[in-house]
Design an enzyme around this catalytic site. Structure first.
Site, PDB file in Angstrom:
ATOM      1  N   GLY A  54       1.855  -2.471   0.944  1.00  0.00           N
ATOM      2  CA  GLY A  54       2.390  -1.520  -0.151  1.00  0.00           C
ATOM      3  C   GLY A  54       1.537  -0.902  -1.134  1.00  0.00           C
ATOM      4  O   GLY A  54       1.703   0.208  -1.559  1.00  0.00           O
ATOM      5  N   GLU A 109      -3.187  -3.894  -6.002  1.00  0.00           N
ATOM      6  CA  GLU A 109      -1.761  -4.671  -5.602  1.00  0.00           C
ATOM      7  C   GLU A 109      -0.638  -3.311  -6.281  1.00  0.00           C
ATOM      8  O   GLU A 109      -1.022  -2.672  -6.931  1.00  0.00           O
ATOM      9  CB  GLU A 109      -1.525  -5.870  -6.486  1.00  0.00           C
ATOM     10  CG  GLU A 109      -0.096  -6.366  -6.253  1.00  0.00           C
ATOM     11  CD  GLU A 109       0.096  -6.926  -4.948  1.00  0.00           C
ATOM     12  OE1 GLU A 109       0.049  -6.208  -3.897  1.00  0.00           O
ATOM     13  OE2 GLU A 109       0.431  -8.173  -4.933  1.00  0.00           O
ATOM     14  N   ASP A 110       0.175  -3.239  -5.501  1.00  0.00           N
ATOM     15  CA  ASP A 110       1.277  -2.337  -5.621  1.00  0.00           C
ATOM     16  C   ASP A 110       2.254  -2.754  -6.853  1.00  0.00           C
ATOM     17  O   ASP A 110       2.503  -1.965  -7.604  1.00  0.00           O
ATOM     18  CB  ASP A 110       2.213  -1.922  -4.491  1.00  0.00           C
ATOM     19  CG  ASP A 110       2.814  -3.140  -3.727  1.00  0.00           C
ATOM     20  OD1 ASP A 110       2.549  -4.335  -4.022  1.00  0.00           O
ATOM     21  OD2 ASP A 110       3.607  -2.934  -2.902  1.00  0.00           O
ATOM     22  N   ASP A 113       5.622  -8.898  -9.516  1.00  0.00           N
ATOM     23  CA  ASP A 113       7.212  -9.324 -10.138  1.00  0.00           C
ATOM     24  C   ASP A 113       6.963 -10.719 -10.282  1.00  0.00           C
ATOM     25  O   ASP A 113       6.661 -11.251 -11.483  1.00  0.00           O
ATOM     26  CB  ASP A 113       8.221  -8.600  -9.404  1.00  0.00           C
ATOM     27  CG  ASP A 113       7.962  -8.966  -7.813  1.00  0.00           C
ATOM     28  OD1 ASP A 113       7.311  -9.899  -7.436  1.00  0.00           O
ATOM     29  OD2 ASP A 113       8.591  -8.300  -7.254  1.00  0.00           O
ATOM     30  N   PHE A 162      14.782  -3.156  -8.235  1.00  0.00           N
ATOM     31  CA  PHE A 162      13.908  -3.034  -6.907  1.00  0.00           C
ATOM     32  C   PHE A 162      13.610  -1.764  -6.736  1.00  0.00           C
ATOM     33  O   PHE A 162      14.290  -0.731  -6.857  1.00  0.00           O
ATOM     34  CB  PHE A 162      14.895  -3.532  -5.587  1.00  0.00           C
ATOM     35  CG  PHE A 162      14.136  -3.453  -4.375  1.00  0.00           C
ATOM     36  CD1 PHE A 162      13.151  -4.624  -3.922  1.00  0.00           C
ATOM     37  CD2 PHE A 162      14.016  -2.491  -3.256  1.00  0.00           C
ATOM     38  CE1 PHE A 162      12.492  -4.574  -2.895  1.00  0.00           C
ATOM     39  CE2 PHE A 162      13.585  -2.503  -2.017  1.00  0.00           C
ATOM     40  CZ  PHE A 162      12.495  -3.574  -1.843  1.00  0.00           C
ATOM     41  N   ARG A 175       8.040   4.028   2.304  1.00  0.00           N
ATOM     42  CA  ARG A 175       6.432   4.254   1.827  1.00  0.00           C
ATOM     43  C   ARG A 175       5.919   5.785   1.434  1.00  0.00           C
ATOM     44  O   ARG A 175       5.062   5.948   0.750  1.00  0.00           O
ATOM     45  CB  ARG A 175       5.768   3.594   2.765  1.00  0.00           C
ATOM     46  CG  ARG A 175       5.859   2.028   3.029  1.00  0.00           C
ATOM     47  CD  ARG A 175       4.862   1.491   4.051  1.00  0.00           C
ATOM     48  NE  ARG A 175       5.162   0.089   4.208  1.00  0.00           N
ATOM     49  CZ  ARG A 175       5.026  -1.129   3.417  1.00  0.00           C
ATOM     50  NH1 ARG A 175       4.781  -1.135   2.193  1.00  0.00           N
ATOM     51  NH2 ARG A 175       5.437  -2.231   4.006  1.00  0.00           N
TER      52      ARG A 175
END
Length: 187
Positions: A54, A109-110, A113, A162, A175
């Site tokens: 990601g 990091e994308d 959560d 999400f 993506r």
């Protein structure tokens, strides 16, 4: 197939997503994060450690905006199935020890959560004896966070919805989208 028009809804598999963050907003924020990294690590040649899959789009833009010379390495873990985190982290590709030991590491990091991925991965990274670790995430969902994680730089704090686009996916799709979309049913 997904539409790349940032003003329209997109369909990915069985789910519909609506616009959330524009490409322009993302670009401006990533530029600011790159400048902050440049300021923090001036004179350093860091190792950029990119969490796959990601974070690859975010990482490419962030590295260019940081204007720091450094090497790039990749890590691949997984914790998602569909739109839910499984809570179990699997390591598919580990970092190269020689690119971490004694070096300033920028961990890219994308999204953070639940925090489970970083909780599982950071001790493994620290065991490789880096000089420092700077954790940079594009997105942070503090309302979804279950375990504590020390994040150094955050692009956007978002609600617990999400999201896809700009490197993030839903079961492999989305993506390529230049903007970020949220699940329509969460909207």
């Amino acid at each position: 197939m997904a539409s790349a028009d940032p003003l329209k809804r997109v369909q990915l598999h069985d789910k519909e997503f609506v616009p959330f963050l524009t490409h322009e907003d993302i670009h401006e924020r990533v530029k600011q994060l790159g400048q902050e990294l440049h300021h923090r690590l001036a004179g350093s040649q860091p190792t950029y450690l990119v969490m796959l899959k990601g974070a690859f789009v975010f990482a490419a833009d962030l590295i260019r905006h940081s204007r720091l010379n450094g090497e790039v390495d990749f890590v691949r873990t997984s914790s998602y199935h569909g739109t839910e985190t499984e809570g179990k982290i699997r390591m598919h590709l580990a970092p190269s020890p020689e690119l971490v030991a004694g070096r300033d590491v920028v961990l890219i990091e994308d999204i953070v959560d639940s925090g489970y991925t970083m909780q599982a991965f950071l001790p493994e990274l620290e065991a490789l004896n880096p000089k420092s670790i700077t954790l940079v995430t594009l997105l942070h969902k503090p309302e979804s966070q279950v375990v504590p994680v020390n994040i150094d730089l955050v692009g956007f704090v978002i609600p617990p919805h999400f999201v896809v686009g700009y490197g993030l996916d839903y079961n492999g799709l989305g993506r390529q989208l230049p903007a970020i979309y949220q699940l329509a049913q969460d909207f």
